[in-house]
Write a protein that holds these residues in place. Sequence first.
Motif, short mmCIF file in Angstrom:
data_model
loop_
_atom_site.label_atom_id
_atom_site.label_comp_id
_atom_site.label_asym_id
_atom_site.label_seq_id
_atom_site.Cartn_x
_atom_site.Cartn_y
_atom_site.Cartn_z
N ASN A 59 -0.97 4.77 -4.96
CA ASN A 59 -1.93 4.19 -3.99
C ASN A 59 -3.03 4.58 -3.27
OD1 ASN A 59 -0.73 1.50 -4.75
ND2 ASN A 59 0.96 1.86 -3.59
N ALA B 214 -3.93 -1.64 -3.39
CA ALA B 214 -2.58 -1.07 -3.66
C ALA B 214 -1.52 -1.72 -4.30
CB ALA B 214 -1.85 -0.62 -2.19
N THR B 215 -0.41 -1.19 -4.97
CA THR B 215 0.40 -1.73 -5.80
C THR B 215 1.92 -1.31 -5.10
OG1 THR B 215 1.41 -2.32 -7.99
CG2 THR B 215 0.80 -0.03 -7.51
N ARG C 124 -5.71 5.01 -5.59
CA ARG C 124 -6.59 3.55 -5.80
C ARG C 124 -7.35 3.31 -4.42
NH1 ARG C 124 -4.51 0.25 -9.90
NH2 ARG C 124 -5.01 -1.57 -8.59
#
Length: 220
Positions: A153, A163-164, A156
């Motif tokens: 993240n 974010a994941t 990213r």
Amino acid sequence: MRSFWRSNGLSITLLVMFLASIGGQALAGHRAENEDRRDHGQAPESFVAYVTGGQFAEAVFENWESEFLQMAVYVMLTAWLFQRGSAESKDPDARAPQDEDPRKHARDPEAPRVVRRGGWRLALYENSLALAFGALFFASMALHAVGGARAFNEERLLHGEPATDVLGYVSSSRFWFESLQNWQSEFLAVFTIVVLSIVLRQRGSAQSKPVHAPHRKTGK
């Protein structure tokens, strides 16, 4: 004191080597991370922030994960499978002491207490080594997932991407690439020692057959 060091020299030496290695990894990783941050025009990160961050956790636990998987699989496979001639295998033609039912030793005063008591505790104890390595593997895999998700993240966000969560990271190709690149090396290493110990020797090592033993002789 001399007797203590002689009796525990192997574990003490390995622990010292581990601590020196992980300390060196932390120092080198912190320096590499700050070099990368400098190249991207970012402020340097403190050492404490680095070792408590996702990058370091990801690097550490993805390796621990593969090591504990290797040991869990190895313990289980050597309980059931054989390799004739290997120092790492039980003899396929003879009954090994490890296969003996511990319940026959319930009256042995020198047996561990759990053996003398029997019951469900003994059922756990007789499989405790594989269970312990399995638990360490899954714990390391979970920590790899959490630390890797944080590092993922961070990257990213630097690229303006959303974010994941941890599950999203675990289902990504990156997570499995990180895991499988370590798993394959561990299985290769185990395969190598199993096969090489058939014909090669190391005098004095518990991982080797006696130097004078024939190639067909299995076990230590």
